[in-house]
Design a protein around this motif. Structure first.
Motif, PDB file in Angstrom:
ATOM      1  N   THR A   1      -7.607   5.835 -23.993  1.00 24.72           N
ATOM      2  CA  THR A   1      -6.847   6.461 -22.935  1.00 24.72           C
ATOM      3  C   THR A   1      -5.950   5.195 -21.780  1.00 24.72           C
ATOM      4  OG1 THR A   1      -6.779   8.452 -20.785  1.00 24.72           O
ATOM      5  CG2 THR A   1      -8.418   7.548 -21.178  1.00 24.72           C
ATOM      6  N   GLU A   2      -5.373   5.777 -20.832  1.00 24.34           N
ATOM      7  CA  GLU A   2      -4.228   4.239 -20.188  1.00 24.34           C
ATOM      8  C   GLU A   2      -4.646   4.941 -18.807  1.00 24.34           C
ATOM      9  OE1 GLU A   2      -1.031   3.614 -22.420  1.00 24.34           O
ATOM     10  OE2 GLU A   2      -1.728   5.616 -23.063  1.00 24.34           O
ATOM     11  N   ILE A   3      -3.833   3.425 -18.254  1.00 22.72           N
ATOM     12  CA  ILE A   3      -3.766   3.769 -16.377  1.00 22.72           C
ATOM     13  C   ILE A   3      -2.891   2.867 -16.101  1.00 22.72           C
ATOM     14  CG2 ILE A   3      -4.183   2.815 -14.437  1.00 22.72           C
ATOM     15  CD1 ILE A   3      -7.108   3.164 -14.537  1.00 22.72           C
ATOM     16  N   PHE A   4      -1.307   4.042 -16.102  1.00 22.84           N
ATOM     17  CA  PHE A   4      -0.361   3.653 -15.730  1.00 22.84           C
ATOM     18  C   PHE A   4      -0.138   2.946 -14.291  1.00 22.84           C
ATOM     19  CE2 PHE A   4       2.392   7.069 -19.050  1.00 22.84           C
ATOM     20  CZ  PHE A   4       2.268   6.378 -19.731  1.00 22.84           C
ATOM     21  N   VAL A   5       0.766   1.976 -14.077  1.00 24.82           N
ATOM     22  CA  VAL A   5       1.598   2.226 -13.606  1.00 24.82           C
ATOM     23  C   VAL A   5       2.833   2.010 -13.335  1.00 24.82           C
ATOM     24  CG1 VAL A   5       1.446  -0.083 -11.586  1.00 24.82           C
ATOM     25  CG2 VAL A   5      -0.728   0.691 -12.412  1.00 24.82           C
ATOM     26  N   LEU A   6       3.859   2.656 -12.725  1.00 21.30           N
ATOM     27  CA  LEU A   6       4.701   2.976 -12.567  1.00 21.30           C
ATOM     28  C   LEU A   6       5.313   1.562 -12.303  1.00 21.30           C
ATOM     29  CD1 LEU A   6       7.327   4.098 -13.163  1.00 21.30           C
ATOM     30  CD2 LEU A   6       7.023   5.196 -11.205  1.00 21.30           C
ATOM     31  N   THR A   7       6.527   0.966 -13.020  1.00 23.10           N
ATOM     32  CA  THR A   7       6.699  -0.684 -12.467  1.00 23.10           C
ATOM     33  C   THR A   7       7.986   0.211 -11.239  1.00 23.10           C
ATOM     34  OG1 THR A   7       6.302  -1.746 -13.727  1.00 23.10           O
ATOM     35  CG2 THR A   7       8.393  -2.352 -12.488  1.00 23.10           C
ATOM     36  N   GLU A   8       8.144  -0.808 -10.134  1.00 20.87           N
ATOM     37  CA  GLU A   8       9.062  -0.542  -9.004  1.00 20.87           C
ATOM     38  C   GLU A   8       9.965  -1.499  -9.014  1.00 20.87           C
ATOM     39  OE1 GLU A   8       7.806   1.519  -5.266  1.00 20.87           O
ATOM     40  OE2 GLU A   8       9.504   1.341  -3.825  1.00 20.87           O
ATOM     41  N   HIS A   9      11.106  -1.366  -9.029  1.00 20.14           N
ATOM     42  CA  HIS A   9      12.224  -2.745  -9.403  1.00 20.14           C
ATOM     43  C   HIS A   9      13.709  -2.023  -8.361  1.00 20.14           C
ATOM     44  CE1 HIS A   9      14.591  -1.073 -12.571  1.00 20.14           C
ATOM     45  NE2 HIS A   9      13.358  -0.412 -13.022  1.00 20.14           N
ATOM     46  N   ARG A  10      14.452  -2.693  -7.875  1.00 20.58           N
ATOM     47  CA  ARG A  10      15.625  -2.013  -6.360  1.00 20.58           C
ATOM     48  C   ARG A  10      16.293  -3.545  -7.181  1.00 20.58           C
ATOM     49  NH1 ARG A  10      13.975  -1.176  -1.173  1.00 20.58           N
ATOM     50  NH2 ARG A  10      13.081   0.871  -2.088  1.00 20.58           N
ATOM     51  N   GLN A  11      17.427  -3.292  -7.025  1.00 21.54           N
ATOM     52  CA  GLN A  11      17.857  -4.973  -6.936  1.00 21.54           C
ATOM     53  C   GLN A  11      18.290  -6.083  -8.113  1.00 21.54           C
ATOM     54  OE1 GLN A  11      18.947  -4.319  -2.819  1.00 21.54           O
ATOM     55  NE2 GLN A  11      20.490  -3.449  -3.016  1.00 21.54           N
ATOM     56  N   GLY A  12      17.624  -5.499  -9.135  1.00 20.18           N
ATOM     57  CA  GLY A  12      17.062  -6.946 -10.340  1.00 20.18           C
ATOM     58  C   GLY A  12      15.964  -7.678 -10.251  1.00 20.18           C
ATOM     59  N   GLN A  13      15.455  -7.125  -8.771  1.00 23.08           N
ATOM     60  CA  GLN A  13      13.766  -7.645  -8.511  1.00 23.08           C
ATOM     61  C   GLN A  13      12.632  -6.511  -8.852  1.00 23.08           C
ATOM     62  OE1 GLN A  13      12.958 -10.659  -6.566  1.00 23.08           O
ATOM     63  NE2 GLN A  13      15.195 -11.373  -6.674  1.00 23.08           N
ATOM     64  N   ILE A  14      11.920  -6.999  -9.331  1.00 22.83           N
ATOM     65  CA  ILE A  14      10.362  -6.436  -8.679  1.00 22.83           C
ATOM     66  C   ILE A  14       9.956  -6.197  -7.660  1.00 22.83           C
ATOM     67  CG2 ILE A  14       8.285  -5.835 -10.354  1.00 22.83           C
ATOM     68  CD1 ILE A  14       9.019  -6.970 -12.479  1.00 22.83           C
ATOM     69  N   ARG A  15       9.690  -4.783  -6.967  1.00 27.41           N
ATOM     70  CA  ARG A  15       8.666  -5.602  -6.058  1.00 27.41           C
ATOM     71  C   ARG A  15       7.470  -5.281  -6.191  1.00 27.41           C
ATOM     72  NH1 ARG A  15      12.118  -4.040  -2.251  1.00 27.41           N
ATOM     73  NH2 ARG A  15      10.413  -2.388  -0.937  1.00 27.41           N
ATOM     74  N   ASP A  16       6.677  -6.433  -4.962  1.00 24.24           N
ATOM     75  CA  ASP A  16       5.289  -6.469  -4.304  1.00 24.24           C
ATOM     76  C   ASP A  16       4.717  -5.354  -4.968  1.00 24.24           C
ATOM     77  OD1 ASP A  16       6.794  -8.713  -3.790  1.00 24.24           O
ATOM     78  OD2 ASP A  16       6.024  -8.848  -1.747  1.00 24.24           O
ATOM     79  N   ILE A  17       4.748  -4.370  -4.658  1.00 23.46           N
ATOM     80  CA  ILE A  17       4.137  -3.396  -4.840  1.00 23.46           C
ATOM     81  C   ILE A  17       3.434  -2.970  -6.501  1.00 23.46           C
ATOM     82  CG2 ILE A  17       5.908  -1.446  -4.814  1.00 23.46           C
ATOM     83  CD1 ILE A  17       2.130  -0.659  -3.427  1.00 23.46           C
ATOM     84  N   THR A  18       4.260  -3.648  -7.052  1.00 25.98           N
ATOM     85  CA  THR A  18       3.718  -3.327  -8.395  1.00 25.98           C
ATOM     86  C   THR A  18       3.365  -4.068  -8.916  1.00 25.98           C
ATOM     87  OG1 THR A  18       6.517  -2.790  -8.776  1.00 25.98           O
ATOM     88  CG2 THR A  18       5.122  -3.322 -11.278  1.00 25.98           C
ATOM     89  N   PHE A  19       2.597  -5.414  -8.617  1.00 21.07           N
ATOM     90  CA  PHE A  19       1.518  -6.582  -8.609  1.00 21.07           C
ATOM     91  C   PHE A  19       0.782  -5.801  -7.591  1.00 21.07           C
ATOM     92  CE2 PHE A  19       6.212  -8.941  -9.723  1.00 21.07           C
ATOM     93  CZ  PHE A  19       5.988  -9.199 -10.817  1.00 21.07           C
ATOM     94  N   GLU A  20       0.492  -5.823  -7.133  1.00 23.61           N
ATOM     95  CA  GLU A  20      -0.780  -5.178  -6.356  1.00 23.61           C
ATOM     96  C   GLU A  20      -1.403  -4.019  -7.030  1.00 23.61           C
ATOM     97  OE1 GLU A  20       2.007  -5.800  -2.251  1.00 23.61           O
ATOM     98  OE2 GLU A  20       1.134  -3.936  -2.426  1.00 23.61           O
ATOM     99  N   MET A  21      -0.565  -2.810  -7.211  1.00 22.99           N
ATOM    100  CA  MET A  21      -1.050  -2.033  -8.478  1.00 22.99           C
ATOM    101  C   MET A  21      -1.873  -2.106  -9.375  1.00 22.99           C
ATOM    102  SD  MET A  21       1.157   1.100  -7.675  1.00 22.99           S
ATOM    103  CE  MET A  21       2.862   0.778  -8.228  1.00 22.99           C
ATOM    104  N   LEU A  22      -0.781  -3.736 -10.214  1.00 23.17           N
ATOM    105  CA  LEU A  22      -1.588  -4.538 -11.528  1.00 23.17           C
ATOM    106  C   LEU A  22      -2.820  -4.715 -11.471  1.00 23.17           C
ATOM    107  CD1 LEU A  22       2.295  -5.094 -13.049  1.00 23.17           C
ATOM    108  CD2 LEU A  22       0.751  -3.488 -13.755  1.00 23.17           C
ATOM    109  N   SER A  23      -2.870  -5.140 -10.057  1.00 22.74           N
ATOM    110  CA  SER A  23      -4.374  -5.621  -9.752  1.00 22.74           C
ATOM    111  C   SER A  23      -5.594  -4.914  -9.453  1.00 22.74           C
ATOM    112  CB  SER A  23      -3.574  -6.737  -8.684  1.00 22.74           C
ATOM    113  OG  SER A  23      -4.370  -7.866  -8.862  1.00 22.74           O
ATOM    114  N   LYS A  24      -5.162  -3.599  -9.508  1.00 23.34           N
ATOM    115  CA  LYS A  24      -6.173  -2.579  -8.442  1.00 23.34           C
ATOM    116  C   LYS A  24      -5.564  -1.635 -10.178  1.00 23.34           C
ATOM    117  CE  LYS A  24      -8.409   0.116  -6.404  1.00 23.34           C
ATOM    118  NZ  LYS A  24      -9.812  -0.707  -5.896  1.00 23.34           N
ATOM    119  N   GLY A  25      -5.213  -1.390 -11.068  1.00 20.28           N
ATOM    120  CA  GLY A  25      -4.838  -1.276 -12.403  1.00 20.28           C
ATOM    121  C   GLY A  25      -5.897  -2.084 -13.278  1.00 20.28           C
ATOM    122  N   ARG A  26      -6.052  -2.924 -12.696  1.00 17.94           N
ATOM    123  CA  ARG A  26      -6.877  -4.245 -14.174  1.00 17.94           C
ATOM    124  C   ARG A  26      -8.241  -3.468 -13.837  1.00 17.94           C
ATOM    125  NH1 ARG A  26      -4.505 -10.090 -15.362  1.00 17.94           N
ATOM    126  NH2 ARG A  26      -6.685 -10.801 -17.141  1.00 17.94           N
TER     127      ARG A  26
END
Ligand SMILES: Cc1cc2nc3c(=O)[nH]c(=O)nc-3n(C[C@H](O)[C@H](O)[C@H](O)COP(=O)(O)OP(=O)(O)OC[C@H]3O[C@@H](n4cnc5c(N)ncnc54)[C@H](O)[C@@H]3O)c2cc1C
Ligand SMILES: Cc1cc2nc3c(=O)[nH]c(=O)nc-3n(C[C@H](O)[C@H](O)[C@H](O)COP(=O)(O)OP(=O)(O)OC[C@H]3O[C@@H](n4cnc5c(N)ncnc54)[C@H](O)[C@@H]3O)c2cc1C
Lengths: 262, 325
Positions: B2-27
């Motif tokens: 099974t998986e852990i999903f991290v939903l990418t948050e992006h706006r106006q062409g930029q991936i927002r920092d929170i995405t990488f924070e969640m990916l770190s925790k998700g890992r």
């Protein structure tokens, strides 16, 4: 335009000393001053402003103990026409999901085009009740709402994003809008308004009236339950500057000087 | 697996920092729970983002659709529901941001999946998910347990999980056809707007005096403004001061205002709510004046003054004037 506003009676804790009670799962409530949740204050004002412009009614609803009549009286004094309090021992321990279930059962039998909630409650602040309520009622929602314009069955709203940016979205009514602080300037209550509000009836409903079973509310009907409450560990210990105000002022000035800022 | 999903948050062409924070925790969580980390990316023409995310996840699930160009919680909910039903991730993480707050609750209801919001930590103990969150403006923490389920949704607080530098994962990009068959009719994105800030540019000031609700009334502001002037600095504030219309919105420090890094930040009558602290914690020296010895602001301040701000402002001004002479 019939509008429903969901309001919560919350303890004011910014300046108060907080103690965790003997259960270890909640704070000691005695001695705390309760008032309308800050966000709901704005939601109520917005509802009354819309009513003043478009006609219709405003109904305020709260789930809470008998004491929360105070918040409903405030709503009535500020321009709400009707007030409903939902009280039942079985409601205790309800999280945002259970609270929204209860609200949805009552609201679905009322006439409305718009439901306003706060974006979040200042006490536990899950920020979930508005959107869950909308989903249970099968209607659209918007949160973090900083501006509402109604036109022909559509709400044009400004939603607050991060860093001061906003987005404009159009939502078809009926809808739930969860209001962010600063959307308006909540008015003061006149003494006459308060007096009149004391005479108005507050409708009181319990579990049996809403048509939910015991298992659907309270802790069993919730997604989340508190296991333990504790004082957060201090990450960084600040150095306390003590003395008379003059002595403290001198110490602050000294720090500024060492930093080369004076 | 099974998986852990991290939903990418992006706006106006930029991936927002929170995405990488969640990916770190998700890992970290994926390692502990023996699951795989998947970044979920919804958008229109966002393959460049998918490439970036390959470094951070085992898999990038990519769904493209014109209706996903701008964030619309109705559209996102439909697509995510379908992905979650198919993949049955143990956990779906998203930011407790304007985006996550709009989306997570309705997604959780539609999937009948337990949800915890605004979490500052989370951990699986066996199959049970426990989370840590704050209450009462950060004065207490709560450890809470979610109802047992096969899948959970959690929104996490911004700037809470550090982004760890780790070896790239070279994840695989999996394109999934959009399940959106109809037009999302009841909710429509119109445009972004940036309200004019008004006031001075507080991000440029070396010295900032931040005032909070402790100032009690707008009429108490001028003496503090005088103090700021004496110091050659500027006046900043917490959100309620702007909400009340006492200062222009350009003065607001915090998650929905400005991020400032002055050499000196004097917080007067500010409790230290997370959203405020986010905007000023990187200041060089922070001094906080608050009547409440337990005020959370003291947790980020270098120096703490437990006093009435109105007793500190006048002598501080004269002291500074004296030193300047
Ligand atoms: C473990 C636990 C124990 C609890 N114990 C109690 C208890 O003993 N007594 C008790 O009364 N509650 C209790 N609650 C309920 C809790 O205080 C909240 O009412 C509930 O969790 C709603 O979430 P929130 O406050 O985070 O609302 P949010 O989703 O943050 O609030 C958003 C908006 O929803 C509306 N709203 C929220 N709550 C209410 C409400 N009660 N009535 C009307 N509108 C509302 C308001 O418009 C508010 O601005 C408990 C909850 C938990 C998880
Ligand atoms: C989505 C979202 C975004 C937000 N964005 C921001 C943001 O960008 N910036 C922001 O600031 N907030 C933001 N907030 C609001 C935030 O959660 C807090 O409500 C807010 O920061 C509180 O402001 P405050 O500290 O001035 O007021 P309070 O929390 O009411 O604190 C007032 C403090 O003053 C002290 N005090 C009172 N009188 C005196 C006196 N005479 N002398 C000394 N001390 C005194 C009290 O002890 C208390 O600690 C946001 C909230 C949400 C939900």
């Amino acid at each position: 335009m019939d509008i429903i506003v969901c309001v919560k009676y919350v303890p004011e804790t910014a300046e108060a000393e907080i103690k965790i009670d003997s259960t270890g799962k909640a704070i000691e409530k005695t001695g705390l001053v309760f008032d309308i949740n800050e966000w709901d204050d704005y939601a109520l004002e917005e509802a009354v402003l819309l009513k003043e412009k478009l006609g219709g009614t405003v109904t305020a609803i709260t789930i809470g103990s008998e004491d929360s009549d105070a918040v409903l009286r405030k709503c009535l004094a500020r321009g709400a026409d009707d007030a409903i309090r939902l009280t039942d021992p079985q409601f205790e321990g309800s999280d945002g999901y259970a609270i929204a279930k209860i609200l949805s059962k009552v609201i679905k039998n009322l006439p409305f085009s718009l439901i306003l909630t706060g974006a979040q409650a200042s006490d536990d602040g899950y920020a979930t009740v508005g959107p869950i309520l909308a989903t249970l009622l099968g209607i659209p929602h918007a949160t973090m709402v900083k501006k509402i314009e109604l036109d022909d069955g559509v709400a044009k709203v400004n939603r607050e994003l991060e860093g001061g940016l906003e987005e404009i979205a159009e939502i078809t009514l009926p809808a739930v809008l969860a209001v962010q602080t600063g959307i308006n300037e909540p008015r003061y209550v006149s003494i006459m308004g308060t007096r009149k509000a004391m005479k108005k009836e507050i409708k009181i409903l319990g579990l049996a009236d809403v048509g939910l079973s015991e298992n659907e509310v309270g802790e069993t009907g919730s997604w989340i339950k508190t296991e333990k409450m504790y004082v957060p560990p201090v990450e960084k210990q600040a150095e306390f500057l003590n003395g008379s105000p003059e002595e403290i002022a001198a110490k602050i000035a000294e720090i500024l000087k060492t930093k080369g800022l004076i | 697996m099974t998986e852990i999903f991290v939903l990418t948050e992006h706006r106006q062409g930029q991936i927002r920092d929170i995405t990488f924070e969640m990916l770190s925790k998700g890992r970290e969580l994926a390692g502990k729970t023996n699951t795989e980390l998947t970044a979920v990316l919804l958008g229109k023409e966002v393959k460049n983002h998918a490439k970036t995310l390959q470094d951070y996840a085992k898999r990038v699930l990519l769904v493209e659709d014109t209706q996903l160009e701008n964030f619309n919680s109705d559209a996102y909910q439909k697509v995510l529901s379908s992905l979650i039903k198919e993949h049955k991730p143990l956990l779906t993480l998203m930011g407790h941001t304007s985006f996550g707050v709009e989306l997570a609750p309705s997604l959780a209801v539609s999937l009948d999946t337990p949800l915890a919001t605004d979490c500052i930590d989370l951990e699986f103990e066996g199959e049970t998910l426990t989370v840590i969150r704050q209450m009462y403006g950060g004065k207490v923490n709560v450890k809470a347990v979610l109802r047992k389920a096969e899948s959970y949704i959690v929104t996490v607080r911004q700037a809470t999980f550090p982004v760890e530098k780790e070896a790239p994962m070279n994840g695989e990009i999996v394109e999934v056809p959009s399940p959106l068959s109809e037009e999302i009719a009841k909710k429509r994105f119109v445009k972004y707007v940036l309200p004019p800030p008004g006031g001075v540019d507080i991000t440029a000031a070396e010295v900032l005096i931040g005032i909070g609700r402790g100032i009690k009334d707008g009429s108490n502001i001028p003496p503090v403004e005088e103090l700021a002037k004496t110091l050659g600095g500027a006046l900043a504030c917490s959100r309620p001061i702007v909400d009340k219309g006492w200062l222009p919105n350009g003065c607001q420090v915090g998650s929905s205002g400005k991020t400032v890094k002055p050499k000196f930040y004097l917080a007067l009558g500010i409790s230290g709510a997370f959203q405020h602290v986010l905007g000023m914690k990187s200041s060089d020296v922070i001094i906080a004046v608050n009547k409440d010895p337990k005020a959370p602001i003291f947790g980020v301040a270098d120096y703490a003054v437990v006093e009435d701000l109105f007793k500190i402002v006048p002598p501080l001004k004269s002291k500074i004037e004296e030193l300047k002479r």
